[in-house]
Design a protein around this motif. Structure first.
Motif, PDB file in Angstrom:
ATOM      1  N   VAL A 150       0.422  -1.243  -0.100  1.00 13.34           N
ATOM      2  CA  VAL A 150      -0.088  -0.439   0.170  1.00 13.34           C
ATOM      3  C   VAL A 150       0.869   1.202  -0.002  1.00 13.34           C
ATOM      4  N   GLU A 151       0.261   1.898  -0.375  1.00 12.69           N
ATOM      5  CA  GLU A 151       0.205   3.733  -0.367  1.00 12.69           C
ATOM      6  C   GLU A 151       1.552   4.236  -1.042  1.00 12.69           C
ATOM      7  N   VAL A 152       1.210   3.193  -2.428  1.00 13.36           N
ATOM      8  CA  VAL A 152       2.148   3.965  -3.465  1.00 13.36           C
ATOM      9  C   VAL A 152       1.234   5.217  -4.429  1.00 13.36           C
ATOM     10  N   ASN A 153       2.210   6.325  -4.010  1.00 13.53           N
ATOM     11  CA  ASN A 153       1.566   7.496  -5.245  1.00 13.53           C
ATOM     12  C   ASN A 153       2.121   7.788  -6.042  1.00 13.53           C
ATOM     13  N   PRO A 154       1.622   7.899  -7.696  1.00 13.28           N
ATOM     14  CA  PRO A 154       2.339   8.143  -8.291  1.00 13.28           C
ATOM     15  C   PRO A 154       2.811   9.260  -8.735  1.00 13.28           C
ATOM     16  N   MET A 155       1.319  10.472  -7.998  1.00 12.75           N
ATOM     17  CA  MET A 155       1.703  11.593  -8.243  1.00 12.75           C
ATOM     18  C   MET A 155       3.206  12.584  -7.742  1.00 12.75           C
ATOM     19  N   LEU A 156       3.539  11.707  -6.914  1.00 11.88           N
ATOM     20  CA  LEU A 156       4.772  11.873  -5.774  1.00 11.88           C
ATOM     21  C   LEU A 156       5.680  11.301  -6.217  1.00 11.88           C
ATOM     22  N   ASP A 157       6.007  10.210  -7.568  1.00  9.78           N
ATOM     23  CA  ASP A 157       6.939   9.229  -7.530  1.00  9.78           C
ATOM     24  C   ASP A 157       7.896   9.478  -9.140  1.00  9.78           C
ATOM     25  N   ILE A 158       9.018   9.389  -8.911  1.00 10.65           N
ATOM     26  CA  ILE A 158      10.017   9.438 -10.359  1.00 10.65           C
ATOM     27  C   ILE A 158      10.410   8.319 -11.005  1.00 10.65           C
ATOM     28  N   ARG A 159       9.537   8.090 -12.159  1.00  4.66           N
ATOM     29  CA  ARG A 159       9.293   7.509 -12.940  1.00  4.66           C
ATOM     30  C   ARG A 159       8.651   6.011 -12.750  1.00  4.66           C
ATOM     31  N   ASN A 160       7.654   6.437 -11.894  1.00  2.00           N
ATOM     32  CA  ASN A 160       7.308   5.186 -11.172  1.00  2.00           C
ATOM     33  C   ASN A 160       8.482   3.508 -10.501  1.00  2.00           C
ATOM     34  N   GLN A 161       9.494   4.499 -10.097  1.00  2.00           N
ATOM     35  CA  GLN A 161      10.185   4.042  -9.083  1.00  2.00           C
ATOM     36  C   GLN A 161       9.791   3.022  -8.005  1.00  2.00           C
ATOM     37  N   THR A 162       9.324   4.107  -7.222  1.00  2.00           N
ATOM     38  CA  THR A 162       8.223   3.075  -6.136  1.00  2.00           C
ATOM     39  C   THR A 162       7.388   2.215  -6.771  1.00  2.00           C
ATOM     40  N   GLY A 163       6.572   2.004  -7.820  1.00  2.00           N
ATOM     41  CA  GLY A 163       5.257   1.918  -8.124  1.00  2.00           C
ATOM     42  C   GLY A 163       6.030  -0.155  -8.412  1.00  2.00           C
ATOM     43  N   GLU A 164       7.673   0.548  -9.128  1.00  3.03           N
ATOM     44  CA  GLU A 164       8.347  -1.158  -9.914  1.00  3.03           C
ATOM     45  C   GLU A 164       8.674  -1.343  -8.426  1.00  3.03           C
ATOM     46  N   VAL A 165       9.438  -1.414  -7.207  1.00  2.82           N
ATOM     47  CA  VAL A 165       9.482  -1.645  -5.918  1.00  2.82           C
ATOM     48  C   VAL A 165       8.797  -2.568  -5.319  1.00  2.82           C
ATOM     49  N   ALA A 166       7.357  -1.477  -5.672  1.00  2.00           N
ATOM     50  CA  ALA A 166       6.306  -2.341  -4.879  1.00  2.00           C
ATOM     51  C   ALA A 166       6.081  -3.542  -5.611  1.00  2.00           C
ATOM     52  N   SER A 167       6.310  -3.529  -6.638  1.00  3.27           N
ATOM     53  CA  SER A 167       6.041  -4.726  -7.676  1.00  3.27           C
ATOM     54  C   SER A 167       6.854  -6.111  -7.088  1.00  3.27           C
ATOM     55  N   GLU A 168       8.373  -5.401  -7.060  1.00  5.14           N
ATOM     56  CA  GLU A 168       8.764  -6.509  -7.005  1.00  5.14           C
ATOM     57  C   GLU A 168       9.197  -7.370  -5.168  1.00  5.14           C
ATOM     58  N   LEU A 169       8.385  -6.525  -4.882  1.00  3.21           N
ATOM     59  CA  LEU A 169       8.650  -6.834  -3.679  1.00  3.21           C
ATOM     60  C   LEU A 169       7.363  -8.020  -2.861  1.00  3.21           C
ATOM     61  N   ILE A 170       6.244  -7.675  -3.899  1.00  3.14           N
ATOM     62  CA  ILE A 170       5.334  -8.567  -4.060  1.00  3.14           C
ATOM     63  C   ILE A 170       5.739 -10.145  -4.258  1.00  3.14           C
ATOM     64  N   LEU A 171       6.349  -9.811  -5.684  1.00  2.00           N
ATOM     65  CA  LEU A 171       7.237 -11.421  -6.077  1.00  2.00           C
ATOM     66  C   LEU A 171       8.273 -11.410  -4.909  1.00  2.00           C
ATOM     67  N   ALA A 172       9.265 -11.284  -4.581  1.00  6.33           N
ATOM     68  CA  ALA A 172       9.172 -11.900  -3.637  1.00  6.33           C
ATOM     69  C   ALA A 172       8.459 -12.013  -2.332  1.00  6.33           C
ATOM     70  N   THR A 173       7.863 -11.126  -1.967  1.00  5.76           N
ATOM     71  CA  THR A 173       7.363 -12.055  -0.989  1.00  5.76           C
ATOM     72  C   THR A 173       6.227 -13.372  -1.030  1.00  5.76           C
ATOM     73  N   ILE A 174       5.954 -13.547  -2.438  1.00  9.60           N
ATOM     74  CA  ILE A 174       5.700 -15.305  -2.982  1.00  9.60           C
ATOM     75  C   ILE A 174       6.802 -15.779  -3.417  1.00  9.60           C
ATOM     76  N   GLY A 175       7.788 -15.772  -3.332  1.00 11.97           N
ATOM     77  CA  GLY A 175       8.742 -16.766  -3.980  1.00 11.97           C
ATOM     78  C   GLY A 175      10.189 -16.201  -5.190  1.00 11.97           C
ATOM     79  N   LYS A 176       9.875 -15.666  -5.559  1.00 14.99           N
ATOM     80  CA  LYS A 176      11.333 -14.021  -6.611  1.00 14.99           C
ATOM     81  C   LYS A 176      12.856 -14.159  -5.846  1.00 14.99           C
ATOM     82  N   THR A 177      13.306 -15.334  -6.366  1.00 21.43           N
ATOM     83  CA  THR A 177      15.050 -14.646  -5.515  1.00 21.43           C
ATOM     84  C   THR A 177      16.049 -14.046  -6.237  1.00 21.43           C
ATOM     85  N   VAL A 178      16.896 -13.821  -5.344  1.00 17.98           N
ATOM     86  CA  VAL A 178      18.075 -13.127  -6.574  1.00 17.98           C
ATOM     87  C   VAL A 178      18.704 -14.421  -6.944  1.00 17.98           C
TER      88      VAL A 178
END
Ligand SMILES: [Mn+2]
Length: 296
Positions: free
Chosen positions: A267-295
């Motif tokens: 939650v709390e991703v605000n695209p109006m305050l973001d820089i080129r969707n940097q935070t949207g991308e971090v949020a997406s990657e964090l979701i994927l890591a929570t369900i098993g994406k590994t480095v």
């Protein structure tokens, strides 16, 4: 882990003082979360967005409460349906007020649950203790039965989560009254200073122990303002000196390894305050890591 991951967006920004976080679900989708879920081998069902009623009653101590409760009611129903179908719900916010409905669904399905709440803030205010009346500062308190009760009562018979199974991580902007309440109710807080002192590996190990002690599993509620603003600028209540990206990723990677996670809010991703969707991308990657994406 469940074979199917359900995405549920909530276009909610009425629980916050700064508008625009209602576009968060679109930003996370734009970052490619659904394809990422499928690449991990899951089925992905995007249930679309919940939109609150356009007008509703308000109060000084609970701003826009009717719209907040309306969205939470709809989200409760959608998330519970996902649980009933054996799917794992990922809730895309939206401001943090929506955790009330999301957690109610998890608690209704599983009964006794723990919560790991990753956030710069406590979100443990009641209408009486809140200085702003913004309801995104109240959901953690509400789901623990410390009010506001209207936030968790959708006619379903609310299920209260025991604060002894609740953990706050990365707190660094918690109001004075809010601190008193969290201590009184017995929520464990690993503030950002505790993360400094103990290191994230010890923090998350302890957090999982507390949240799984006598419970069916963990509801994870992740507010992107837990992360330091240099790495996640697109959010409405930025607080300096937060989690590094690797601390945040390690945290959710360990949550996946625990095999105890029942549901996730991002939650709390605000695209109006973001820089080129940097935070949207971090949020997406964090979701994927929570369900098993590994480095590796
Ligand atoms: Mn929050």
């Amino acid at each position: 882990m469940n074979k199917r991951i359900d995405l549920i967006g909530v276009q909610m920004d009425l629980g916050a003082a700064t508008r625009g976080v209602n576009m968060g679900p679109a930003a996370i989708r734009y970052a490619g979360v659904a394809q990422g879920v499928r690449d991990l081998g899951y089925e992905c069902k995007d249930k679309g967005d919940i939109i609150p009623i356009s007008e509703g009653a308000t109060a000084d101590d609970m701003r826009n409460y009717e719209q907040v409760i309306d969205a939470n009611t709809k989200l409760y129903q959608a998330a519970l349906a996902s649980h009933e179908e054996g799917a794992f719900p990922v809730v895309l916010g939206g401001d943090h007020s929506i955790a009330a409905g999301s957690i109610q669904a998890t608690a209704k399905k599983f009964g006794k649950i723990g919560i790991i709440w990753i956030d710069a803030h406590g979100d443990w205010n009641s209408p009486e203790s809140s200085e702003s009346g913004n309801m995104h500062g109240m959901p953690f308190s509400a789901v623990c039965g410390a009010g506001p009760d209207c936030m968790i009562d959708f006619g379903q018979g609310p299920v209260i989560v025991d604060p002894k199974n609740c953990v706050q991580i990365a707190g660094r902007d918690i109001d004075r009254e809010e601190r008193k309440r969290m201590k009184e109710y017995g929520v464990t807080v690993f503030s950002i200073a505790d993360v400094d002192r103990m290191g994230m590996p010890a923090v998350i190990e302890e957090a999982i122990k507390i949240a799984t002690n006598g419970t069916e599993g963990i509801h994870v509620s992740f507010d992107v303002d837990a992360i330091t603003p240099e790495s996640a600028p697109g959010t409405g209540t930025r607080v300096h000196s937060g989690l590094t990206l690797r601390e945040a990723f390690y945290l959710v990677e360990m949550l996946y390894e625990s095999k105890k996670v029942l549901a996730l809010d991002m939650v709390e991703v605000n695209p109006m305050l973001d820089i080129r969707n940097q935070t949207g991308e971090v949020a997406s990657e964090l979701i994927l890591a929570t369900i098993g994406k590994t480095v590796y």
